[in-house]
Enzyme design. Sequence first.
Site, PDB file in Angstrom:
ATOM      1  N   LYS A  92       0.838  -1.197   0.000  1.00  0.00           N
ATOM      2  CA  LYS A  92       0.000   0.000   0.000  1.00  0.00           C
ATOM      3  C   LYS A  92       0.875   1.251   0.000  1.00  0.00           C
ATOM      4  O   LYS A  92       2.078   1.186   0.240  1.00  0.00           O
ATOM      5  CB  LYS A  92      -0.933  -0.009   1.205  1.00  0.00           C
ATOM      6  CG  LYS A  92      -0.222   0.019   2.549  1.00  0.00           C
ATOM      7  CD  LYS A  92      -1.219  -0.030   3.698  1.00  0.00           C
ATOM      8  CE  LYS A  92      -0.499  -0.004   5.038  1.00  0.00           C
ATOM      9  NZ  LYS A  92      -1.438   0.024   6.166  1.00  0.00           N
ATOM     10  N   TYR A 116      18.498  29.067   9.749  1.00  0.00           N
ATOM     11  CA  TYR A 116      17.375  29.886  10.196  1.00  0.00           C
ATOM     12  C   TYR A 116      17.189  29.788  11.707  1.00  0.00           C
ATOM     13  O   TYR A 116      17.262  28.716  12.293  1.00  0.00           O
ATOM     14  CB  TYR A 116      16.083  29.440   9.509  1.00  0.00           C
ATOM     15  CG  TYR A 116      16.029  29.782   8.038  1.00  0.00           C
ATOM     16  CD1 TYR A 116      15.979  31.108   7.612  1.00  0.00           C
ATOM     17  CD2 TYR A 116      16.014  28.772   7.081  1.00  0.00           C
ATOM     18  CE1 TYR A 116      15.924  31.422   6.265  1.00  0.00           C
ATOM     19  CE2 TYR A 116      15.954  29.066   5.731  1.00  0.00           C
ATOM     20  CZ  TYR A 116      15.913  30.396   5.326  1.00  0.00           C
ATOM     21  OH  TYR A 116      15.859  30.701   3.997  1.00  0.00           O
TER      22      TYR A 116
END
EC number: 5.1.1.1
Length: 356
Positions: A35, A253
């Site tokens: 899946k 950052y």
Amino acid sequence: MPRPISATIHTAALANNLSVVRRHAAQSKVWAIVKANAYGHGLARVFPGLRGTDGFGLLDLDEAVKLRELGWAGPILLLEGFFRSTDIDVIDRYSLTTAVHNDEQMRMLETARLSKPVNVQLKMNSGMNRLGYTPEKYRAAWERARACPGIGQITLMTHFSDADGERGVAEQMATFERGAQGIAGARSFANSAAVLWHPSAHFDWVRPGIMLYGASPSGRAADIADRGLKPTMTLASELIAVQTLAKGQAVGYGSMFVAEDTMRIGVVACGYADGYPRIAPEGTPVVVDGVRTRIVGRVSMDMLTVDLTPVPQAGVGARVELWGETLPIDDVAARCMTVGYELMCAVAPRVPVRAE
């Protein structure tokens, strides 16, 4: 020239892991669970390594049809069943097996016009509390399925919620036995964790998923270290720059990491737009030139930065493994407060993928 990041799917490892399943559940047939586009690996890429299975389990009709187009003639199981009456036409045309877990699906099968009976897996909710008939209603559902001319073989099915944990499977198995008392038929219970750790739950069919891809159902790499499983996906990139930080300088950052002394850092062409988790904290492991080191600073969209102190020879172009053959995906996932399943499925479409 493309960015140096890529994912590699290891076909031989897939075949190896299927053989591990068979060693653990030697008396059972195997549904290889593919899946979510084979847990992010790509259905067509895993097919050669897993074609020794007895059947494939998945969710999407389109993926089931693709398996047929790849040449698979054996059983294909729709784990969630179907959603509309028109889906039954595809099930009939491509000879698919379907889960049945509610009365609406049963009603659609009762009124369907079929060229041949459809094999079903009748699902009981034995404690997961997602899909399936309650134990009290299971016999009535089974009798209804037996009376339906559109239904062929009926396999008894349930799914474990805690096979990888302390609760185990005993309570759910007892619940199932109460609800299915006196009902004969093949049984399909065991997920990867039950295949590995609960042989009493193996029965006629097992449904391994994550173990086929070389990761642990528990999320702990140590739990499968002695089982012979091999990683099936390697995500790798390269250093695209090297910087030297002075004591007190920050990187990235938010200036989340500040150097305690002069140090070299490497900039890796991999970021959250490639599927690497932005949440990865300082200390998340990576492997540079074969040496394990750590992420420093915040993961950005296209880049992340690593500590080169343990690997002073590394320069631009040095290979960086984010997870894979050298670095277990579960080790990375654990630092990111997630599981290997999610990391595999999250690799972004922009990352080139090849099978070997």
